[in-house]
Design a protein around this motif. Structure first.
Motif, PDB file in Angstrom:
ATOM      1  N   VAL A  28      80.346 117.505 -14.107  1.00 55.85           N
ATOM      2  CA  VAL A  28      79.447 117.343 -15.248  1.00 55.85           C
ATOM      3  C   VAL A  28      78.027 117.595 -14.771  1.00 55.85           C
ATOM      4  N   THR A  29      77.372 118.582 -15.364  1.00 52.48           N
ATOM      5  CA  THR A  29      75.998 118.883 -14.967  1.00 52.48           C
ATOM      6  C   THR A  29      74.984 118.109 -15.792  1.00 52.48           C
ATOM      7  N   LYS A  30      75.286 117.899 -17.078  1.00 53.82           N
ATOM      8  CA  LYS A  30      74.401 117.116 -17.938  1.00 53.82           C
ATOM      9  C   LYS A  30      75.186 116.618 -19.136  1.00 53.82           C
ATOM     10  N   ALA A  31      74.606 115.626 -19.819  1.00 58.29           N
ATOM     11  CA  ALA A  31      75.268 115.067 -20.995  1.00 58.29           C
ATOM     12  C   ALA A  31      74.241 114.308 -21.826  1.00 58.29           C
ATOM     13  N   ASP A  32      74.530 114.186 -23.107  1.00 59.62           N
ATOM     14  CA  ASP A  32      73.716 113.335 -23.976  1.00 59.62           C
ATOM     15  C   ASP A  32      74.674 112.577 -24.883  1.00 59.62           C
ATOM     16  N   SER A  33      74.174 112.041 -25.962  1.00 57.72           N
ATOM     17  CA  SER A  33      75.019 111.203 -26.818  1.00 57.72           C
ATOM     18  C   SER A  33      76.067 111.992 -27.589  1.00 57.72           C
ATOM     19  N   LYS A  34      75.927 113.312 -27.626  1.00 61.93           N
ATOM     20  CA  LYS A  34      76.857 114.110 -28.413  1.00 61.93           C
ATOM     21  C   LYS A  34      77.635 115.147 -27.607  1.00 61.93           C
ATOM     22  N   THR A  35      77.001 115.665 -26.556  1.00 61.56           N
ATOM     23  CA  THR A  35      77.600 116.790 -25.843  1.00 61.56           C
ATOM     24  C   THR A  35      77.592 116.572 -24.337  1.00 61.56           C
ATOM     25  N   VAL A  36      78.636 117.035 -23.681  1.00 62.21           N
ATOM     26  CA  VAL A  36      78.713 117.024 -22.226  1.00 62.21           C
ATOM     27  C   VAL A  36      78.861 118.477 -21.759  1.00 62.21           C
ATOM     28  N   THR A  37      78.150 118.827 -20.695  1.00 65.55           N
ATOM     29  CA  THR A  37      78.259 120.175 -20.150  1.00 65.55           C
ATOM     30  C   THR A  37      79.107 120.126 -18.892  1.00 65.55           C
ATOM     31  N   PHE A  38      80.264 120.768 -18.960  1.00 64.09           N
ATOM     32  CA  PHE A  38      81.167 120.831 -17.815  1.00 64.09           C
ATOM     33  C   PHE A  38      80.872 122.093 -16.997  1.00 64.09           C
ATOM     34  N   LEU A  39      80.938 121.945 -15.659  1.00 62.86           N
ATOM     35  CA  LEU A  39      80.888 123.091 -14.761  1.00 62.86           C
ATOM     36  C   LEU A  39      82.306 123.296 -14.259  1.00 62.86           C
ATOM     37  N   MET A  40      82.942 124.352 -14.763  1.00 60.65           N
ATOM     38  CA  MET A  40      84.338 124.578 -14.445  1.00 60.65           C
ATOM     39  C   MET A  40      84.488 125.099 -13.018  1.00 60.65           C
ATOM     40  N   ALA A  41      85.705 125.080 -12.518  1.00 57.74           N
ATOM     41  CA  ALA A  41      85.991 125.526 -11.148  1.00 57.74           C
ATOM     42  C   ALA A  41      85.640 126.995 -10.943  1.00 57.74           C
ATOM     43  N   ASN A  42      85.668 127.790 -12.014  1.00 65.62           N
ATOM     44  CA  ASN A  42      85.342 129.215 -11.914  1.00 65.62           C
ATOM     45  C   ASN A  42      83.832 129.480 -12.003  1.00 65.62           C
TER      46      ASN A  42
END
Length: 234
Positions: free
Chosen positions: A191-205
């Motif tokens: 997880v690179t960042k997140a807020d109350s509504k959205t999370v940003t995933f950094l996938m393995a690729n």
């Protein structure tokens, strides 16, 4: 104390003389200790032009064959590394006229700044002699411009400059692990960042994916909320 260097030695006398060892005080010398004197050719350099740059200051003279031999090499180095943060300055120290200097500089295709009357804290008794200053302005090399030690000093200083210039990569909020969504599906990502509504995933690729926080399992939402709270507390 600043030493103004005016060498009028016989042609080969300068070659035979040895560069004196630096004293403890001289090892602390920095580029701002030098007064570059008057510009003979090229651009006038202010402190802003050399701040954070690797600076090569070479003492040379028109009546010194090894000095003349070093000009094409320094000119090439200037062309190759100017955009990398290298500044080369030639300090003519045999009281030569511009008319005497000009044909030598043109033949060697010198495009860096040439000054006369340079003064510094280290006395120069033989030429050619070159000083290399790192990006912090401190002296990192004192010697001849014709040996591998000089090349290595410049390369290392430029390498340090490049490393310092590289932007810092932001740390992940949460390093890679398994997550589950509300349907029980598995997601492996950091997880690179997140807020109350959205999370940003950094996938393995290496791809970044924005994902609705509400679609994750309660356990995964709780882990992200705790990480955000910890980050805010830092």
């Amino acid at each position: 104390m600043k030493h103004q260097t005016r060498l009028v030695l016989p042609l080969f006398a300068a070659v035979a003389m040895l560069v004196p060892s630096l004293t403890a005080a001289e090892k602390k010398a920095k580029f701002t200790d030098w007064d570059l004197g008057k510009v003979a050719f090229g651009e006038k350099l202010g402190r802003k032009d050399t701040k954070g740059k690797v600076v090569v200051l070479e003492y040379w003279g028109v009546n010194c064959p090894p000095c003349i031999a070093s000009l094409p090499h320094l000119a090439e180095m200037d062309r190759e590394h100017r955009d990398d943060g290298l500044v080369i300055i030639g300090a003519e120290c045999q009281m030569s006229t511009k008319d005497q200097m000009k044909p030598l500089l043109e033949k060697a295709k010198v495009d860096y700044t040439i000054v006369e009357g340079a003064e510094g804290p280290i006395e120069v008794t033989a030429i050619p002699r070159v000083f290399v200053f790192g990006t912090d302005g401190m002296l990192v090399f004192d010697g001849r411009p014709s040996g591998p030690e000089f090349e290595e000093a410049v390369t290392n200083a430029l390498g340090s400059s490049a490393s310092e210039a590289e932007p810092e990569v932001a740390a992940n909020l949460i390093e890679q692990r398994d997550w589950t969504n509300a349907s029980g599906g598995r997601i492996e990502a950091a997880v690179t960042k997140a807020d109350s509504k959205t999370v940003t995933f950094l996938m393995a690729n290496g791809k970044s994916v924005d994902y609705p926080l509400a679609k994750l399992s309660e356990e995964s939402q709780k882990a992200i909320a705790e990480a955000l709270e910890a980050a805010d507390a830092e």
